[in-house]
Design a protein around this motif. Structure first.
Motif, PDB file in Angstrom:
ATOM      1  N   SER A   1     -11.811   0.099   6.660  1.00  0.00           N
ATOM      2  CA  SER A   1     -11.727   0.193   5.363  1.00  0.00           C
ATOM      3  C   SER A   1     -10.512   1.178   5.978  1.00  0.00           C
ATOM      4  N   ASN A   2      -9.170   1.291   5.434  1.00  0.00           N
ATOM      5  CA  ASN A   2      -8.235   1.871   5.139  1.00  0.00           C
ATOM      6  C   ASN A   2      -8.775   3.355   4.628  1.00  0.00           C
ATOM      7  N   TYR A   3      -9.660   3.370   3.872  1.00  0.00           N
ATOM      8  CA  TYR A   3      -9.671   4.400   3.311  1.00  0.00           C
ATOM      9  C   TYR A   3     -10.598   5.378   4.230  1.00  0.00           C
ATOM     10  N   ASP A   4     -10.894   4.531   5.974  1.00  0.00           N
ATOM     11  CA  ASP A   4     -11.282   5.905   7.340  1.00  0.00           C
ATOM     12  C   ASP A   4     -10.873   6.270   7.810  1.00  0.00           C
ATOM     13  N   VAL A   5      -9.598   5.181   8.270  1.00  0.00           N
ATOM     14  CA  VAL A   5      -8.258   6.591   8.699  1.00  0.00           C
ATOM     15  C   VAL A   5      -7.004   6.520   8.241  1.00  0.00           C
ATOM     16  N   GLU A   6      -6.910   7.622   9.272  1.00  0.00           N
ATOM     17  CA  GLU A   6      -6.105   8.511   8.589  1.00  0.00           C
ATOM     18  C   GLU A   6      -4.359   7.947   7.887  1.00  0.00           C
ATOM     19  N   ASP A   7      -4.162   7.500   7.789  1.00  0.00           N
ATOM     20  CA  ASP A   7      -2.985   6.336   7.175  1.00  0.00           C
ATOM     21  C   ASP A   7      -2.878   5.204   6.793  1.00  0.00           C
ATOM     22  N   ASN A   8      -4.020   5.422   5.418  1.00  0.00           N
ATOM     23  CA  ASN A   8      -4.513   4.265   4.496  1.00  0.00           C
ATOM     24  C   ASN A   8      -3.638   3.272   3.925  1.00  0.00           C
ATOM     25  N   ALA A   9      -2.155   4.002   4.457  1.00  0.00           N
ATOM     26  CA  ALA A   9      -1.425   2.209   3.641  1.00  0.00           C
ATOM     27  C   ALA A   9      -0.938   1.750   5.277  1.00  0.00           C
ATOM     28  N   ASN A  10      -1.451   1.552   6.442  1.00  0.00           N
ATOM     29  CA  ASN A  10      -1.453   1.063   7.796  1.00  0.00           C
ATOM     30  C   ASN A  10      -3.113   0.192   9.082  1.00  0.00           C
TER      31      ASN A  10
ATOM     32  N   LEU B   1       0.630  -1.502  -0.014  1.00  0.00           N
ATOM     33  CA  LEU B   1       0.007   0.320   0.217  1.00  0.00           C
ATOM     34  C   LEU B   1       0.644   1.373  -0.133  1.00  0.00           C
ATOM     35  N   GLY B   2       2.164   1.016   0.573  1.00  0.00           N
ATOM     36  CA  GLY B   2       3.171   2.143   0.860  1.00  0.00           C
ATOM     37  C   GLY B   2       3.430   2.961  -0.694  1.00  0.00           C
ATOM     38  N   ARG B   3       3.453   1.367  -1.188  1.00  0.00           N
ATOM     39  CA  ARG B   3       4.550   2.129  -2.295  1.00  0.00           C
ATOM     40  C   ARG B   3       3.571   1.887  -3.562  1.00  0.00           C
ATOM     41  N   TYR B   4       1.995   1.908  -3.413  1.00  0.00           N
ATOM     42  CA  TYR B   4       1.464   1.993  -4.253  1.00  0.00           C
ATOM     43  C   TYR B   4       1.297   3.421  -3.953  1.00  0.00           C
ATOM     44  N   ARG B   5       0.985   4.239  -3.011  1.00  0.00           N
ATOM     45  CA  ARG B   5       0.872   4.910  -2.438  1.00  0.00           C
ATOM     46  C   ARG B   5       1.668   5.967  -2.768  1.00  0.00           C
ATOM     47  N   THR B   6       2.755   5.563  -2.723  1.00  0.00           N
ATOM     48  CA  THR B   6       4.022   6.790  -3.305  1.00  0.00           C
ATOM     49  C   THR B   6       4.564   6.867  -4.561  1.00  0.00           C
ATOM     50  N   ARG B   7       4.601   5.566  -5.421  1.00  0.00           N
ATOM     51  CA  ARG B   7       4.440   5.656  -6.566  1.00  0.00           C
ATOM     52  C   ARG B   7       3.495   6.069  -7.483  1.00  0.00           C
ATOM     53  N   ARG B   8       2.470   5.635  -7.153  1.00  0.00           N
ATOM     54  CA  ARG B   8       1.608   5.464  -8.483  1.00  0.00           C
ATOM     55  C   ARG B   8       0.875   6.762  -8.197  1.00  0.00           C
ATOM     56  N   LYS B   9       0.634   7.352  -6.404  1.00  0.00           N
ATOM     57  CA  LYS B   9      -0.576   8.169  -6.231  1.00  0.00           C
ATOM     58  C   LYS B   9      -1.468   7.606  -6.110  1.00  0.00           C
ATOM     59  N   PHE B  10      -2.167   6.670  -5.391  1.00  0.00           N
ATOM     60  CA  PHE B  10      -3.013   6.163  -5.943  1.00  0.00           C
ATOM     61  C   PHE B  10      -3.045   5.140  -4.515  1.00  0.00           C
ATOM     62  N   THR B  11      -4.542   5.210  -3.484  1.00  0.00           N
ATOM     63  CA  THR B  11      -4.169   3.618  -2.392  1.00  0.00           C
ATOM     64  C   THR B  11      -5.384   2.993  -3.224  1.00  0.00           C
ATOM     65  N   LEU B  12      -5.147   1.533  -3.188  1.00  0.00           N
ATOM     66  CA  LEU B  12      -5.615   0.348  -2.890  1.00  0.00           C
ATOM     67  C   LEU B  12      -6.392   0.313  -1.490  1.00  0.00           C
ATOM     68  N   GLN B  13      -7.746   0.223  -1.909  1.00  0.00           N
ATOM     69  CA  GLN B  13      -8.816  -0.148  -0.626  1.00  0.00           C
ATOM     70  C   GLN B  13      -9.021  -1.061  -0.216  1.00  0.00           C
ATOM     71  N   GLU B  14      -8.890  -1.805   1.328  1.00  0.00           N
ATOM     72  CA  GLU B  14      -9.206  -2.517   1.438  1.00  0.00           C
ATOM     73  C   GLU B  14      -9.911  -2.622   2.792  1.00  0.00           C
TER      74      GLU B  14
END
Length: 229
Positions: A171-180, A50-63
């Motif tokens: 969901s990780n969309y419901d927390v501040e750090d969506n890569a955690n 999730l961290g790699r997607y957010r950093t490199r692709r500027k996109f956060t997968l939803q889980e």
């Protein structure tokens, strides 16, 4: 050539042994689902992804993480014995694998608690999965037929004592750090505890309950909530 063949055979044997050891170390032997240790390892890898997607692709997968606890499980353990309880754990694990997708990570967290990490899934879609799980339980007659076959006798189980489950979603969309996903798991656990406090068979979403209560009480422990069964 014989020496080379012998070396290859020895390496294949070692490879199979290592695969078996990995399976044993990551699998719950009763339910045949992944165990808590495997879940922790999976979350570490997912956090990195999730961290790699957010950093490199500027996109956060939803889980979305679903924390599940069986309702009335203690009744079956106390009334019909621990072997019947083991049977129910096995049957419910099989149902989880039928209802959820192959891409979802399903683990037995401990006792009668289960965790499902749902890929590319919102909490709304998680609630739909919960409804399919309820329907699956009903279609299996709440495993009453399985218990009767195991005990070799007919049972009169009150409707209020049928096996069920409660669920907490986050969901990780419901927390501040969506890569955690560690935070997501903790909040799903709080949502589950909220469900258990507000009646059996409830499904609660962290995004909904965090606004409706000023202070979500911490679960007394992460497994074996006997006071809430």
């Amino acid at each position: 050539l014989n020496i080379a063949v012998s070396n290859i055979q020895a390496q294949l044997v070692m490879l199979k042994q290592n695969e078996h050891l990995l399976y044993i170390s990551s699998t719950d032997q009763l339910s045949k689902l992944k165990n808590r240790r495997a879940l922790q390892d999976f979350i570490i890898l997912e956090n990195e992804k999730l961290g790699r997607y957010r950093t490199r692709r500027k996109f956060t997968l939803q889980e979305t993480i679903a924390f599940i606890d069986l309702d009335n499980f203690k009744y079956y353990n106390d009334t019909y014995g621990h072997e019947t309880g083991d049977l129910l754990i096995t049957c419910f694990a099989q149902l989880l694998k039928q209802i959820f997708r192959k891409v979802d990570f399903i683990a037995r967290f401990g006792g009668d608690e289960f965790v499902c990490v749902l890929s590319d899934t919102s909490c709304t879609e998680g609630k739909r999965a919960a409804q399919r799980l309820y329907q699956g339980l009903e279609e299996r007659n709440y495993f009453i037929n399985d218990i009767e076959a195991f005990l070799h006798r007919k049972l009169e189980i009150p409707k209020v004592k049928r096996l069920g489950f409660s669920m907490g979603l986050c969901s990780n969309y419901d927390v501040e750090d969506n890569a955690n996903l560690d935070i997501v798991l903790a909040n799903a656990d709080k949502a589950l505890y909220y469900s258990k406090q507000h009646g059996k068979g409830c499904v609660s979403s962290w995004a909904e309950i965090k606004e409706s209560v000023s202070d979500v009480e911490e679960p007394p422990c992460r497994t074996g909530r006997a006071d809430l069964k």
